[in-house]
Scaffold this motif. Structure first.
Motif, PDB file in Angstrom:
ATOM      1  N   LYS A 284       0.829  -1.208   0.000  1.00 44.34           N
ATOM      2  CA  LYS A 284       0.000   0.000   0.000  1.00 44.34           C
ATOM      3  C   LYS A 284       0.859   1.252   0.000  1.00 44.34           C
ATOM      4  O   LYS A 284       0.568   2.219  -0.714  1.00 44.34           O
ATOM      5  CB  LYS A 284      -0.921  -0.002   1.221  1.00 44.34           C
ATOM      6  CG  LYS A 284      -1.967  -1.106   1.222  1.00 44.34           C
ATOM      7  CD  LYS A 284      -2.849  -1.023   2.464  1.00 44.34           C
ATOM      8  CE  LYS A 284      -3.893  -2.130   2.477  1.00 44.34           C
ATOM      9  NZ  LYS A 284      -4.742  -2.077   3.700  1.00 44.34           N
TER      10      LYS A 284
ATOM     11  N   GLN B  93       2.292   1.717  -3.299  1.00 45.27           N
ATOM     12  CA  GLN B  93       1.211   1.830  -4.273  1.00 45.27           C
ATOM     13  C   GLN B  93       1.406   0.849  -5.432  1.00 45.27           C
ATOM     14  O   GLN B  93       1.485   1.234  -6.601  1.00 45.27           O
ATOM     15  CB  GLN B  93       1.068   3.273  -4.781  1.00 45.27           C
ATOM     16  CG  GLN B  93       0.801   4.276  -3.648  1.00 45.27           C
ATOM     17  CD  GLN B  93       0.488   5.663  -4.131  1.00 45.27           C
ATOM     18  OE1 GLN B  93      -0.514   5.887  -4.779  1.00 45.27           O
ATOM     19  NE2 GLN B  93       1.361   6.618  -3.795  1.00 45.27           N
ATOM     20  N   THR B  94       1.480  -0.426  -5.053  1.00 48.80           N
ATOM     21  CA  THR B  94       1.538  -1.478  -6.058  1.00 48.80           C
ATOM     22  C   THR B  94       0.471  -2.529  -5.790  1.00 48.80           C
ATOM     23  O   THR B  94       0.243  -2.915  -4.644  1.00 48.80           O
ATOM     24  CB  THR B  94       2.921  -2.158  -6.113  1.00 48.80           C
ATOM     25  OG1 THR B  94       2.875  -3.209  -7.093  1.00 48.80           O
ATOM     26  CG2 THR B  94       3.322  -2.755  -4.775  1.00 48.80           C
ATOM     27  N   GLU B  95      -0.156  -2.958  -6.875  1.00 49.62           N
ATOM     28  CA  GLU B  95      -1.128  -4.045  -6.806  1.00 49.62           C
ATOM     29  C   GLU B  95      -0.690  -5.213  -7.691  1.00 49.62           C
ATOM     30  O   GLU B  95      -1.472  -6.122  -7.954  1.00 49.62           O
ATOM     31  CB  GLU B  95      -2.518  -3.547  -7.233  1.00 49.62           C
ATOM     32  CG  GLU B  95      -3.082  -2.477  -6.299  1.00 49.62           C
ATOM     33  CD  GLU B  95      -4.462  -2.008  -6.714  1.00 49.62           C
ATOM     34  OE1 GLU B  95      -4.981  -2.497  -7.742  1.00 49.62           O
ATOM     35  OE2 GLU B  95      -5.029  -1.146  -6.013  1.00 49.62           O
TER      36      GLU B  95
ATOM     37  N   GLU C 263       6.022  11.011  -2.600  1.00 47.45           N
ATOM     38  CA  GLU C 263       5.132  10.043  -3.237  1.00 47.45           C
ATOM     39  C   GLU C 263       5.885   9.146  -4.200  1.00 47.45           C
ATOM     40  O   GLU C 263       6.737   9.595  -4.957  1.00 47.45           O
ATOM     41  CB  GLU C 263       3.998  10.754  -3.978  1.00 47.45           C
ATOM     42  CG  GLU C 263       2.997   9.793  -4.586  1.00 47.45           C
ATOM     43  CD  GLU C 263       1.675  10.437  -4.926  1.00 47.45           C
ATOM     44  OE1 GLU C 263       0.681   9.695  -5.021  1.00 47.45           O
ATOM     45  OE2 GLU C 263       1.635  11.667  -5.094  1.00 47.45           O
TER      46      GLU C 263
ATOM     47  N   GLN D 151       4.637   6.094  -6.873  1.00 46.65           N
ATOM     48  CA  GLN D 151       3.588   5.267  -7.472  1.00 46.65           C
ATOM     49  C   GLN D 151       4.276   4.150  -8.255  1.00 46.65           C
ATOM     50  O   GLN D 151       4.573   4.286  -9.440  1.00 46.65           O
ATOM     51  CB  GLN D 151       2.694   6.110  -8.375  1.00 46.65           C
ATOM     52  CG  GLN D 151       1.915   7.189  -7.635  1.00 46.65           C
ATOM     53  CD  GLN D 151       0.945   7.931  -8.528  1.00 46.65           C
ATOM     54  OE1 GLN D 151       0.438   7.385  -9.512  1.00 46.65           O
ATOM     55  NE2 GLN D 151       0.689   9.189  -8.201  1.00 46.65           N
TER      56      GLN D 151
ATOM     57  N   ASN E 193       2.210   2.742 -11.449  1.00 47.28           N
ATOM     58  CA  ASN E 193       1.902   3.766 -12.452  1.00 47.28           C
ATOM     59  C   ASN E 193       3.159   4.347 -13.085  1.00 47.28           C
ATOM     60  O   ASN E 193       3.135   4.756 -14.255  1.00 47.28           O
ATOM     61  CB  ASN E 193       1.079   4.890 -11.834  1.00 47.28           C
ATOM     62  CG  ASN E 193      -0.337   4.448 -11.502  1.00 47.28           C
ATOM     63  OD1 ASN E 193      -0.811   3.422 -11.989  1.00 47.28           O
ATOM     64  ND2 ASN E 193      -1.021   5.212 -10.659  1.00 47.28           N
TER      65      ASN E 193
ATOM     66  N   THR F  66      -0.841   3.956   6.836  1.00 46.85           N
ATOM     67  CA  THR F  66      -1.893   3.514   5.908  1.00 46.85           C
ATOM     68  C   THR F  66      -3.303   3.735   6.448  1.00 46.85           C
ATOM     69  O   THR F  66      -4.276   3.444   5.757  1.00 46.85           O
ATOM     70  CB  THR F  66      -1.716   2.025   5.549  1.00 46.85           C
ATOM     71  OG1 THR F  66      -1.744   1.229   6.749  1.00 46.85           O
ATOM     72  CG2 THR F  66      -0.392   1.804   4.828  1.00 46.85           C
TER      73      THR F  66
ATOM     74  N   LEU G  17      -2.732   8.398   1.747  1.00 44.64           N
ATOM     75  CA  LEU G  17      -1.334   8.742   1.519  1.00 44.64           C
ATOM     76  C   LEU G  17      -1.196  10.163   0.992  1.00 44.64           C
ATOM     77  O   LEU G  17      -0.218  10.852   1.281  1.00 44.64           O
ATOM     78  CB  LEU G  17      -0.711   7.751   0.529  1.00 44.64           C
ATOM     79  CG  LEU G  17      -0.452   6.330   1.043  1.00 44.64           C
ATOM     80  CD1 LEU G  17       0.049   5.446  -0.091  1.00 44.64           C
ATOM     81  CD2 LEU G  17       0.548   6.344   2.192  1.00 44.64           C
ATOM     82  N   SER G  18      -2.181  10.610   0.223  1.00 43.78           N
ATOM     83  CA  SER G  18      -2.109  11.956  -0.343  1.00 43.78           C
ATOM     84  C   SER G  18      -2.010  13.017   0.750  1.00 43.78           C
ATOM     85  O   SER G  18      -1.295  14.017   0.595  1.00 43.78           O
ATOM     86  CB  SER G  18      -3.331  12.226  -1.222  1.00 43.78           C
ATOM     87  OG  SER G  18      -4.530  12.067  -0.476  1.00 43.78           O
TER      88      SER G  18
END
Length: 386
Positions: A51, A54-56, A181, A183, A186, A270, A274-275
């Motif tokens: 999380k 930011q990886t799935e 940040e 990502q 992305n 978490t 996160l923003s």
């Protein structure tokens, strides 16, 4: 209010101040590292790292191994590239030199693309370098702790995928993860390495790596075995996969207390968007940098787009050195770091502003530090005139 013993606020670029609950987690009673209670904690910790990064990607793999951030360099050099391979290291300060030295220790050929102190290599320079040679990996220091220079990871990664799609994108995020940040999916990153004691807000002692599915495939297709034993993913990959799946596993003993502390801080991180965390760091950074400018001081990273949100490297007035200022700051309740870049170490100091010093509204660390900086520098200048 904190329950910690009174102490000067630690505002260096790591280790940072720690939340009380994180430190309390370190006093967890002793337990088996292969017992189910600890396995559950470790599993949740690895999942929360996904999380944070930011990886799935189900093929991506987090690694948490006892060691410092430097162990992340060894993992990259011994698992993702092979002796004789070429790598391109983007240089923004001291830690690019160190990463390059690590690669060379493993017999890897390094090309460094350097920028002037306080700046970063430009995209057209990176593109030209990528077209000159077949690089197995490119490394980017997201925030160089020696200079406070912030690299533009997203644009560099997109450039690499366009110009040299076989090149792995490796990010040294030791001084960025948790305050800047990232990502992972992305931006098309292949490996991000970090440590526990900076923006993540956990005591030192854990090397943390996130590897993409593509990086794992590269590892699995090596022609020669990994060139490290302790850092070998041949040993660690099944361990991490098992822990995350809730299965006891063993290669080398982890630190249960540090894992509990990491679990606590990741739970805190978490539990909010996160923003909002990254925005808090941007706001604190702007406050610090505005104060630095108002004092007539300048930053190593002179361009706004090059300035990190978790730290600021500050040139001292001409003729003033860190030993003339740092003790005064400590007497006023804050600890800054001296310069680290070899060429200019005697000319600047470093102010770390990340973690609970930024996100806890009940803490006055940043305001105290700004006030101390003004008074400490003024006193040093006046003394130098006598």
């Amino acid at each position: 209010m904190s329950n910690q013993a009174p102490h000067p606020a630690l505002l260096i670029p790591g280790p940072i101040e720690f939340d009380d609950q994180v430190l309390q987690s370190m006093s967890h009673y002793s337990e088996s590292h292969v017992g189910m209670p600890f396995v559950k904690t470790f599993s949740e910790t690895l999942k929360m790292l996904r999380k944070l990064f930011q990886t799935e990607d189900p093929k991506a793999q987090p690694f948490v191994i006892s060691g410092s951030g430097t162990l992340g360099w060894d993992q990259v050099a011994s698992n993702l590239v092979e002796p004789g391979d070429d790598v391109l290291v983007l240089h923004t300060g001291y830690f690019a030199d160190s990463f390059a030295d690590c690669f060379e220790t493993y017999g890897i050929k390094v090309t460094q693309l350097k920028a002037p102190i306080g700046d970063r290599p430009q995209l057209d320079e990176v593109e030209a370098a990528l077209k000159e040679k077949n690089y197995k990996a490119i490394t980017i220091t997201h925030v160089d702790t020696s200079t406070g220079v912030l690299s533009e990871i997203e644009h560099v990664s997109k450039l690499v995928h366009r110009v040299s799609p076989e090149t792995l994108v490796v990010v040294d995020g030791v001084c960025s993860v948790g305050s800047e940040e990232i990502q992972f999916d992305n931006w098309g990153l292949d490996c991000v390495l970090t440590a526990s004691q900076k923006g993540i807000g956990c005591p030192a002692g854990l090397s943390i790596v996130m590897a993409s599915g593509r990086a794992i495939e590269r590892f699995n297709s090596r022609k020669v075995p990994p060139t490290s034993y302790f850092g070998s993913w041949k040993n660690w990959l099944p361990i991490m996969q098992n822990y995350e799946a809730g299965k006891p596993s063993y290669f080398a003993t982890p630190s249960p207390q540090l894992i509990h502390a990491l679990h606590t801080t990741l739970t805190q991180i978490t539990s909010v968007p996160l923003s909002s965390r990254f925005e808090a760091h941007r706001a604190a950074s702007q406050k610090v940098k505005s104060a630095v400018a108002s004092l007539g001081l300048s930053q190593l990273a002179s361009k706004p787009e090059n300035q990190a949100n978790g730290m600021t490297a500050i040139y001292l007035p001409e003729g003033i050195t860190p030993p003339q200022v740092l003790p005064k700051l400590m007497a006023k309740g804050v600890v800054f770091a001296g310069g680290l870049h070899k060429q200019i170490a005697s000319k600047y100091i470093r102010f770390g502003h990340m973690g609970v010093s930024v996100t806890d509204p009940n803490r006055s660390d940043i305001d105290t530090a700004i006030k101390a900086l003004k008074e400490g520098v003024d006193e040093a200048v006046q003394e130098a005139k006598k």
